[in-house]
Design an enzyme around this catalytic site. Structure first.
Site, PDB file in Angstrom:
ATOM      1  N   TRP A  13      -6.208  22.614 -37.579  1.00  7.90           N
ATOM      2  CA  TRP A  13      -7.080  21.606 -38.190  1.00  7.90           C
ATOM      3  C   TRP A  13      -8.543  22.039 -38.214  1.00  7.90           C
ATOM      4  O   TRP A  13      -9.368  21.381 -38.859  1.00  7.90           O
ATOM      5  CB  TRP A  13      -6.961  20.279 -37.431  1.00  7.90           C
ATOM      6  CG  TRP A  13      -5.619  19.608 -37.534  1.00  7.90           C
ATOM      7  CD1 TRP A  13      -4.507  20.064 -38.192  1.00  7.90           C
ATOM      8  CD2 TRP A  13      -5.249  18.352 -36.947  1.00  7.90           C
ATOM      9  NE1 TRP A  13      -3.467  19.165 -38.051  1.00  7.90           N
ATOM     10  CE2 TRP A  13      -3.901  18.100 -37.297  1.00  7.90           C
ATOM     11  CE3 TRP A  13      -5.928  17.414 -36.165  1.00  7.90           C
ATOM     12  CZ2 TRP A  13      -3.218  16.955 -36.889  1.00  7.90           C
ATOM     13  CZ3 TRP A  13      -5.242  16.264 -35.760  1.00  7.90           C
ATOM     14  CH2 TRP A  13      -3.907  16.047 -36.118  1.00  7.90           C
ATOM     15  N   GLU A 175      -3.974  37.150 -40.801  1.00  7.17           N
ATOM     16  CA  GLU A 175      -4.740  36.311 -41.725  1.00  7.17           C
ATOM     17  C   GLU A 175      -5.846  37.135 -42.388  1.00  7.17           C
ATOM     18  O   GLU A 175      -6.913  37.338 -41.802  1.00  7.17           O
ATOM     19  CB  GLU A 175      -5.400  35.158 -40.961  1.00  7.17           C
ATOM     20  CG  GLU A 175      -4.421  34.226 -40.294  1.00  7.17           C
ATOM     21  CD  GLU A 175      -5.057  32.868 -40.025  1.00  7.17           C
ATOM     22  OE1 GLU A 175      -4.532  31.876 -40.536  1.00  7.17           O
ATOM     23  OE2 GLU A 175      -6.087  32.815 -39.341  1.00  7.17           O
ATOM     24  N   GLY A 181      -9.115  29.823 -46.682  1.00  5.12           N
ATOM     25  CA  GLY A 181      -9.910  28.740 -47.258  1.00  5.12           C
ATOM     26  C   GLY A 181     -10.439  29.032 -48.655  1.00  5.12           C
ATOM     27  O   GLY A 181     -11.288  28.321 -49.165  1.00  5.12           O
ATOM     28  N   SER A 221      -4.610  30.357 -47.073  1.00  4.04           N
ATOM     29  CA  SER A 221      -4.270  29.568 -48.264  1.00  4.04           C
ATOM     30  C   SER A 221      -2.770  29.366 -48.454  1.00  4.04           C
ATOM     31  O   SER A 221      -2.278  29.362 -49.588  1.00  4.04           O
ATOM     32  CB  SER A 221      -4.919  30.185 -49.517  1.00  4.04           C
ATOM     33  OG  SER A 221      -6.335  30.191 -49.384  1.00  4.04           O
ATOM     34  N   GLY A 242      -4.384  26.218 -42.556  1.00  2.00           N
ATOM     35  CA  GLY A 242      -5.616  25.457 -42.354  1.00  2.00           C
ATOM     36  C   GLY A 242      -5.629  24.237 -43.253  1.00  2.00           C
ATOM     37  O   GLY A 242      -5.057  23.190 -42.952  1.00  2.00           O
ATOM     38  N   GLY A 243      -6.280  24.368 -44.418  1.00  2.00           N
ATOM     39  CA  GLY A 243      -6.506  23.249 -45.326  1.00  2.00           C
ATOM     40  C   GLY A 243      -5.274  22.399 -45.602  1.00  2.00           C
ATOM     41  O   GLY A 243      -5.335  21.160 -45.558  1.00  2.00           O
TER      42      GLY A 243
HETATM   43  P1  PGA Z   1      -6.422  28.125 -44.821  1.00  2.00           P
HETATM   44  O1  PGA Z   1      -6.794  28.561 -43.309  1.00  2.00           O
HETATM   45  O2  PGA Z   1      -4.962  27.764 -44.826  1.00  2.00           O
HETATM   46  O3  PGA Z   1      -7.315  26.919 -45.097  1.00  2.00           O
HETATM   47  O4  PGA Z   1      -6.712  29.285 -45.698  1.00  2.00           O
HETATM   48  C1  PGA Z   1      -5.910  29.332 -42.555  1.00  2.00           C
HETATM   49  C2  PGA Z   1      -6.509  29.630 -41.196  1.00  2.00           C
HETATM   50  O5  PGA Z   1      -7.708  29.904 -41.106  1.00  2.00           O
HETATM   51  O6  PGA Z   1      -5.799  29.584 -40.154  1.00  2.00           O
END
Ligand code: PGA
Length: 262
Positions: A13, A175, A181, A221, A242-243
């Protein structure tokens, strides 16, 4: 055995969702996920520190909720004069099962190094929790052909001094920083190539059984529309999200990637 690795989908989060909102998000997630989902996939959420106690009691109060609780970071010492830091002992006391270590935002914005990441990984194990150790290259590094050098260097340094059985039980999250993001996902083939190279590095540094057991997540993403393709790759055993983890409908759909096709 590669086939035995159960996927782990983790919602990071970041600095979003306060502790009151968190209760609703987790209740909704618990409602949307079924026991079939938990058979197929392990699921964790990683709220901000201030939410952890609320999320813990919500998860423990929900009848059918098997979502694991995780943190986003910790210090490597148990206690002491470290203003603003959070002890891994305190996280264990909250029944945290997992701790993200060395996220690229921690490395890039808060000065974490391979050495501190390695100390944190060891501290997480010392409190019987599981580290999700992150690695990844910048766009410049990728364009300069340095992806493997950067990522595999981070992996080797982060795993230094661990026992093989610890590595076998942990999670490594690949990642690519340019995909976080940004809405830009690595192609499934590119993500697979790096995750495969990470597994080969673990085999070299430890042994083949350890490499076959360690779970490797892809992050950057990931959403419900691209999860199935990524998760279909032989060396991708889950996702760090993340998002798309902030909305329980979208996150539940992502966890159910196997139902939505690719
Ligand atoms: P994201 O972030 O899914 O928003 O790209 C992934 C993360 O930083 O763990």
């Amino acid at each position: 055995m590669p086939g035995d690795r159960k996927p782990l989908i983790s919602g990071n989060w970041k600095m979003n969702i306060n502790h009151l909102e968190a209760i609703q998000v987790v209740q909704k997630l618990a409602y949307l996920l079924s026991s079939d989902d938990y058979v197929a996939v392990d699921v964790s959420v990683h709220p901000p520190f201030t939410d952890l106690r609320s999320v813990q009691t919500t998860i423990e109060g929900e009848k059918r909720c098997e979502v694991a609780l995780g943190a986003q970071n910790c210090h490597w010492e148990d206690k002491g004069a470290f203003t603003g830091e959070v002890s891994p002992a305190f996280l264990a006391k909250l029944n945290c099962a997992l701790v993200i270590v060395g996220h690229s935002e921690r490395r890039e914005l808060f000065g974490e190094t391979d050495e501190t990441v390695n100390k944190k990984v060891k501290a997480v194990f010392a409190h019987a929790m599981t580290p999700i150790m992150c690695c990844g290259e910048t766009l410049e590094e990728r364009e300069a052909g340095q992806t493997d050098a950067k990522v595999l260097g981070q992996v080797k340094a982060g795993l230094a001094g661990l026992k093989a059985e610890q590595v076998a039980s942990m999670v490594i999250a690949y990642e690519p920083i340019w995909a976080i993001g940004t809405g830009k996902t690595a192609t499934a083939e590119d993500a697979q190539a790096v995750c495969g190279a990470i597994r080969a590095t673990v085999a070299e540094q430890f042994d083949a059984d350890t490499a076959a057991a360690v779970r490797i997540q892809y992050g950057g993403s990931v959403k419900s529309s691209n999860a199935a393709e990524l998760m279909g790759q032989p060396d991708i055993d889950g996702a760090l999200v993340g998002g798309a983890s902030l909305d329980p409908d979208e996150f539940a759909k992502l966890v159910q990637y196997r139902l939505h096709g690719g």
